[in-house]
Scaffold this motif. Sequence first.
Motif, mmCIF file in Angstrom:
data_model
loop_
_atom_site.group_PDB
_atom_site.id
_atom_site.type_symbol
_atom_site.label_atom_id
_atom_site.label_comp_id
_atom_site.label_asym_id
_atom_site.label_seq_id
_atom_site.Cartn_x
_atom_site.Cartn_y
_atom_site.Cartn_z
ATOM 1 N N ALA A 181 -21.531 -1.976 56.465
ATOM 2 C CA ALA A 181 -21.454 -0.911 55.458
ATOM 3 C C ALA A 181 -22.460 0.202 55.749
ATOM 4 N N ALA A 182 -23.694 -0.166 56.108
ATOM 5 C CA ALA A 182 -24.735 0.832 56.361
ATOM 6 C C ALA A 182 -24.383 1.704 57.568
ATOM 7 N N CYS A 183 -23.764 1.087 58.590
ATOM 8 C CA CYS A 183 -23.459 1.812 59.828
ATOM 9 C C CYS A 183 -22.041 2.364 59.846
ATOM 10 N N LYS A 184 -21.302 2.162 58.742
ATOM 11 C CA LYS A 184 -19.908 2.629 58.664
ATOM 12 C C LYS A 184 -19.103 2.140 59.860
ATOM 13 N N ALA A 185 -19.164 0.817 60.056
ATOM 14 C CA ALA A 185 -18.483 0.197 61.189
ATOM 15 C C ALA A 185 -16.971 0.298 61.037
ATOM 16 N N GLU A 186 -16.295 0.191 62.165
ATOM 17 C CA GLU A 186 -14.835 0.156 62.154
ATOM 18 C C GLU A 186 -14.337 -1.081 61.408
ATOM 19 N N GLU A 187 -15.056 -2.196 61.583
ATOM 20 C CA GLU A 187 -14.612 -3.466 61.009
ATOM 21 C C GLU A 187 -15.759 -4.474 61.089
ATOM 22 N N VAL A 188 -15.833 -5.363 60.102
ATOM 23 C CA VAL A 188 -16.741 -6.512 60.170
ATOM 24 C C VAL A 188 -15.891 -7.749 60.404
ATOM 25 N N GLN A 189 -16.213 -8.492 61.445
ATOM 26 C CA GLN A 189 -15.487 -9.716 61.753
ATOM 27 C C GLN A 189 -16.367 -10.913 61.415
ATOM 28 N N VAL A 190 -15.835 -11.814 60.608
ATOM 29 C CA VAL A 190 -16.544 -13.046 60.265
ATOM 30 C C VAL A 190 -15.803 -14.186 60.950
#
Length: 445
Positions: free
Chosen positions: A209-218
Amino acid sequence: MIVMKFGGSSVANADRIRHVGRIVQDALPRKPVVVLSAMGDTTDYLLEAAEKALEGTVAFDSIKDLHIKTMTDLGLPSSLNQEIQGLLKDLETLLVGISLIKEISPRTKDYLVSFGERLSVRIGAAYFRSLGFDARAFDAWDVGFVSDSNYTSAEVRKDCWPVIQERIGSLVSQGVVPVVTGFIAKDPQGAITTLGRGGSDLTATIIGAACKAEEVQVWKDVDGILTADPRLVPDAVPVEAVTYEEAAELAYFGAQVLHPRSMQPCSAVGIPVRVKNSYNPSATGTLIVSKLEKRGSLVRAITTKKNVTLVDIVSSRMLGQYGFLAGVFQCFADHRLSVDMVATSEVSISLTLDAPHDLAHLKRDLEKIASVDIKKNKAIVTLIGDVRRSSAILEKAFGVCNQEGVQVQMVSQGASKVNISFIVDNEEAPRIIQALHREFFKGGV
């Protein structure tokens, strides 16, 4: 940029770390940031070592052997061995201190369990470097994570997000793959804290969220969010996509997904989260998003939460009286009991409590204003889906219950408008879950 979080089972030993290394290597064109949990059961081993220390014995061979063996199996350089041995020496010093004072405070406990993640990222990053890319290990505070001082369940301060963005962004722009500890932070005084339930996932989603990523993968050990618990329904299949709201309800009502708290950062800024399987990386996984444009089946997934307690409260004094419900819920607040589900009529309230409690005192207080019936060993069955079509869902669900000869004891439609839940006996839940899955998913998802 993407954020890739790997849990303990994904980095449990040398073979698993090799596997994760290949996954990260394949993702290099997408500029990954990696978040790692402690290896395997290391956190449990650390807590066991603390219990032994309280009894006067300093022993942590299982932790030491796991990490030394993993480094040897991976063929990592001796320079890393010195760093790992330094952390293990610090851990031993801490355990000696616990054994001497025969006490472990929340602050000390956080320092203790932090060793798992700190060891994990150093081994992981060193192995990734051996594959030929510039991976570097970072403790979360080194990339800007500052929390409050609520030890064992700290909250990361929102004002540190710009620092996280700047530090992570700078590393990624230089071609570095940051390998960051999940679960831990430091408070403003420099003491190590842990982020509580879902903490490693929370670390990943805050970075995303802070880095405005394309996607977070868990990355977990299942092919995403499934239509039901595969231990109950072997032919359960992955769900292609769910909303944050649906994922939160699934987690709250028993599904092993992401803790609702860990999804909040990405939900707030609209960053998608994808749940993937580190044992089957080719599987698409489940995408968690703010909103779904198209709706497919009536029900997205079915889950159950067993061993809940049903409390029925009946009083004719409720009829037309203001303040009665406030008095009832004040009783629960006074006894520090959190309510899960609620259903009301003109003269009755039915509600559920999560875990077994000694409810004798609660019952005594409630009986001053109403008749009370407490029933234990119940299960919540929850249907997550398009509740705008609730009539169709209820028709099918209650038809199944009728066919199975199961009496529904309470029904509640959540205010979120994405779940319908009802109560059955514990022993009936598996059969009902299986029958409901056949009814709603017999044609696939």
